[in-house]
Design an enzyme around this catalytic site. Structure first.
Site, PDB file in Angstrom:
ATOM      1  N   CYS A 400       0.836  -1.202   0.000  1.00  0.00           N
ATOM      2  CA  CYS A 400       0.000   0.000   0.000  1.00  0.00           C
ATOM      3  C   CYS A 400       0.869   1.249   0.000  1.00  0.00           C
ATOM      4  O   CYS A 400       1.484   1.557  -1.021  1.00  0.00           O
ATOM      5  CB  CYS A 400      -1.002  -0.055   1.146  1.00  0.00           C
ATOM      6  SG  CYS A 400      -2.455   0.959   0.841  1.00  0.00           S
ATOM      7  N   HIS A 527      -3.708  -5.172   0.531  1.00  0.00           N
ATOM      8  CA  HIS A 527      -3.107  -5.661   1.777  1.00  0.00           C
ATOM      9  C   HIS A 527      -3.232  -7.184   1.837  1.00  0.00           C
ATOM     10  O   HIS A 527      -4.189  -7.698   2.429  1.00  0.00           O
ATOM     11  CB  HIS A 527      -3.827  -5.055   2.988  1.00  0.00           C
ATOM     12  CG  HIS A 527      -3.594  -3.591   3.154  1.00  0.00           C
ATOM     13  ND1 HIS A 527      -2.565  -3.084   3.907  1.00  0.00           N
ATOM     14  CD2 HIS A 527      -4.262  -2.526   2.662  1.00  0.00           C
ATOM     15  CE1 HIS A 527      -2.603  -1.768   3.875  1.00  0.00           C
ATOM     16  NE2 HIS A 527      -3.624  -1.397   3.119  1.00  0.00           N
ATOM     17  N   GLU A 529      -1.861  -9.210   3.641  1.00  0.00           N
ATOM     18  CA  GLU A 529      -1.730  -9.770   4.997  1.00  0.00           C
ATOM     19  C   GLU A 529      -3.082 -10.121   5.613  1.00  0.00           C
ATOM     20  O   GLU A 529      -3.165 -10.979   6.480  1.00  0.00           O
ATOM     21  CB  GLU A 529      -0.974  -8.798   5.923  1.00  0.00           C
ATOM     22  CG  GLU A 529      -1.618  -7.441   6.163  1.00  0.00           C
ATOM     23  CD  GLU A 529      -1.192  -6.396   5.135  1.00  0.00           C
ATOM     24  OE1 GLU A 529      -0.664  -6.805   4.073  1.00  0.00           O
ATOM     25  OE2 GLU A 529      -1.391  -5.190   5.385  1.00  0.00           O
TER      26      GLU A 529
HETATM   27  N1  GLN Z   1      -1.886   6.764   2.773  1.00  0.00           N
HETATM   28  C1  GLN Z   1      -1.991   5.978   1.591  1.00  0.00           C
HETATM   29  C2  GLN Z   1      -3.344   6.095   0.949  1.00  0.00           C
HETATM   30  O1  GLN Z   1      -4.271   6.548   1.555  1.00  0.00           O
HETATM   31  C3  GLN Z   1      -1.693   4.531   1.873  1.00  0.00           C
HETATM   32  C4  GLN Z   1      -2.740   3.850   2.712  1.00  0.00           C
HETATM   33  C5  GLN Z   1      -2.273   2.565   3.280  1.00  0.00           C
HETATM   34  O2  GLN Z   1      -1.083   2.278   3.269  1.00  0.00           O
HETATM   35  N2  GLN Z   1      -3.187   1.773   3.817  1.00  0.00           N
HETATM   36  O3  GLN Z   1      -3.523   5.707  -0.168  1.00  0.00           O
END
Ligand code: GLN
Length: 617
Positions: A400, A527, A529
């Site tokens: 992310c 994600h 995970e």
């Molecule tokens: N801050 C980034 C976004 O909003 C990444 C978010 C995250 O890593 N969950 O896209």
């Protein structure tokens, strides 16, 4: 439907969630369909606005629900997929009741905690318990309900009252209570003290619930006399007192509870349809995992470069996913954490010792992981870590925010766009390589992200992740972000070897990046995970660890199979129950007599963070 309510006494953070999940796991191993509900008595509607510093990670479900990280434990232990409604909070219940009141549903009556809030809780539980949660799509038979906090908390009172009524509503053979309490062993004598447990059971009874099982968390196994004392003072039979002492790994908790007769007890108490003659190796997979985890000889060192590294729970699912992958390849995970801000500032850094320590940890890793995150603090340090991994051919995974920063690093150092940034951190950058999404709704922080399960399509067969995912054409993974790679600039990156091999169904959102001519340089916008399971590790995390251990190529050549030496089938199941009962928590157990490493998730080898006592599989 059989309901098992799990309450906690004395203090929170002693592993109530793990015990609740373990009981569910045992019943599932008996062939029953099990679901879970977590009740969090806080007023927040959900965990979406929580700071990871305070509460640990925000767990994300398929349906986009942002929930307490305990739901992750249930999904991983029980191998099920839950919904946002499986997490009840005070906020949600009040919101529902207030909405009904505004609609006039209460026909002019005074709306009160009893009966309106307590009724709403009961109805919520009854309707959610029926929702299928596994691949079979059938209605569950058992619902484990964990009440957060400890008995006596003001916030928990309406819920306790709801279940006091509930036990009569659903009748005795359909409702049982497990009370998880603490038996500390303070001082030099190390005597096990039952008074806190006695007091909390008395409090529970005073509120109208009688425990069916008193599960005592303790450092070492309870002596018979202590068990008898708990039974006598808590007004239960000795077979209703169980002990969960510190163990070497969390996979042992279901084994430990089963060996004390949980199945026999609930079969009778709840009239469960479990045949009397069950296969003796009911939990053999768990036994295998526990044995394997205790006997690993080789290790792999991963450095997690993050922002919320003071509390290990902030990256709970990431750590679990790394553990699952390490376990699958028979390696001990040596995880170290670096606060990315410590990587910043060069030798002029405000704290040169921290700066050098941070770089030392980074440079001595076999692989580097930059997980998700929000906000600008520490991002430059993370970008330096990405640069180091890219230039030094170190296996790298960016999740992310980690992926977004990998794109920024590449733009600055390979494309020469020195001011490249995300509009999250620099709204006026001339090179916005990461931009906010059209549906982003500034101002309102709750529920304005791209959340939950979405499909990623592989654009090419020339992709390591695609191979790791079993050559599927697409994968579904969970998301939680507001920003994404700027689709207008993708061509510039691809010409230089940073390829976006996975995209959303419209080809507008970049989901997976891979770098050519690097052992493993992968970024994912999702994600992975959140869907990793102990027996089915996430292919993305497995890829990082295999590459870090120098085994990725042979794994791929073997058609995504581990070498026979590392394969699960190699594990002999020769465990005896003595070793299960051996107290293994001593080494790092705090001297205040509170349970130490085993059950809580801070017992990982190489984990250099204090845990808050909620671990999980
Ligand atoms: N801050 C980034 C976004 O909003 C990444 C978010 C995250 O890593 N969950 O896209």
């Amino acid at each position: 439907m059989k309901y098992i309510l799990v309450t906690g006494g004395v203090i929170s953070g002693i592993g109530k969630g793990i015990i609740a999940s373990s009981v569910g796991t045992i019943l599932k191993a008996c062939g029953l369909r099990v679901t879970a509900i977590k009740i969090d008595p806080y007023i927040n509607i959900d965990a979406g606005t929580f700071s990871p510093y305070e509460h640990g990670e925000v767990f994300v479900l398929d349906d986009g629900g942002e929930v307490d990280l305990d739901l992750g434990n249930y999904e991983r232990f029980l191998d099920i997929n839950l919904y946002r409604a499986n997490n009840i909070t005070t906020g949600k219940v009040y919101q529902q009741v207030i909405t009904k009141e505004r609609r006039g549903d209460y026909l002019g009556k005074t709306v009160q905690v009893v009966p309106h809030i307590t009724d709403a809780v009961q109805e919520w539980v009854m309707s959610q318990a029926k929702v299928p949660v596994d691949a079979r799509g059938e209605e569950p038979q058992v619902c484990v309900i964990e009440l957060g906090g400890t008995i006596g908390d003001i916030e928990g009172m309406p819920f306790v009252e709801a279940f006091r009524q509930f036990q009569f509503r659903v009748q005795r053979e359909n409702f049982a209570n497990i009370h998880v309490s603490l038996v500390p062993q303070p001082g030099a004598t190390g005597e096990q003290k039952t008074k806190p447990t006695q007091n909390s059971v008395r409090e529970l009874r005073g509120l109208g619930l009688s425990p069916d099982l008193v599960v005592c968390r303790c450092e070492s196994p309870l002596s018979l006399s202590v068990k008898e004392k708990v039974a006598m003072f808590c007004h239960v039979g000795p077979e209703q007192v169980m002990c969960v002492h510190d163990v070497s790994c969390v996979y042992r908790v279901p084994l430990l509870l089963e060996s004390q007769g949980v199945v026999q007890y609930f079969r009778e108490r709840l009239n469960l349809p479990i045949p009397l003659t069950q296969p003796p190796r009911r939990l053999s997979k768990w036994r295998e995992m526990a044995n394997r985890s205790d006997r690993m000889l080789k290790s792999v060192a991963i450095t997690l470069v993050g922002k919320y590294v003071r509390l290990s729970d902030s990256y709970a699912s990431v750590v679990k996913a790394l553990e699952h992958a390490a376990l699958a390849m028979n390696h001990k995970l040596q995880l170290s954490y670096v606060d990315s801000a410590d990587l910043e500032g060069g030798v002029q850094s405000t704290d040169p010792v921290k700066y050098h320590e941070a770089w030392h940890k980074l440079c001595s890793a076999d692989g580097v992981l930059v997980p998700g995150g929000f906000g600008i603090r520490g991002t430059e340090g993370k970008i330096s870590a990405v640069e180091w991994a890219r230039k030094n051919n170190k296996p790298f995974l960016g999740v992310c925010l980690g992926m977004q920063l990998a794109v920024i690093e590449f733009a600055r150092n390979q494309l020469g766009w020195t001011d490249a940034n995300s509009t999250e951190f620099d709204p006026d950058t001339k090179h916005p390589v990461v931009v906010d999404m059209p549906e982003h709704n500034p101002g309102d922080m709750g529920g304005t992200m791209r959340l939950g399960k979405r499909t990623t399509i592989f654009k090419t067969s020339n992709s390591v992740l695609r191979q790791l995912y079993g050559n599927k054409e697409s994968v579904d993974e969970r998301h939680r972000h507001r920003y994404e790679v700027n689709p207008a600039l993708v061509g510039e990156f691809e010409r230089r070897g940073l390829r976006f091999v996975g995209q959303d169904v419209d080809g507008q959102r970049m989901e997976i990046l891979e770098l050519d001519d690097h052992p493993f340089f992968v970024g994912v916008q999702f994600h992975p995970e959140f869907t990793s399971r102990p027996m089915a590790p996430s292919p993305v995390y497995l890829g990082l660890l295999l590459s870090a251990a120098g085994k990725l190529q042979s794994f791929l050549q073997r058609g995504c199979r581990l070498s026979p030496r590392d394969d699960y089938s190699d594990v002999s199941d020769d465990d005896d129950s003595d070793s299960e009962l051996a107290a293994l928590g001593g080494a790092t157990a705090p001297s205040n007599g509170l349970p130490g490493n085993g059950l809580p998730g801070n017992g990982l080898p190489g984990n250099d963070l204090p845990g808050n006592g909620l671990g999980g599989v």
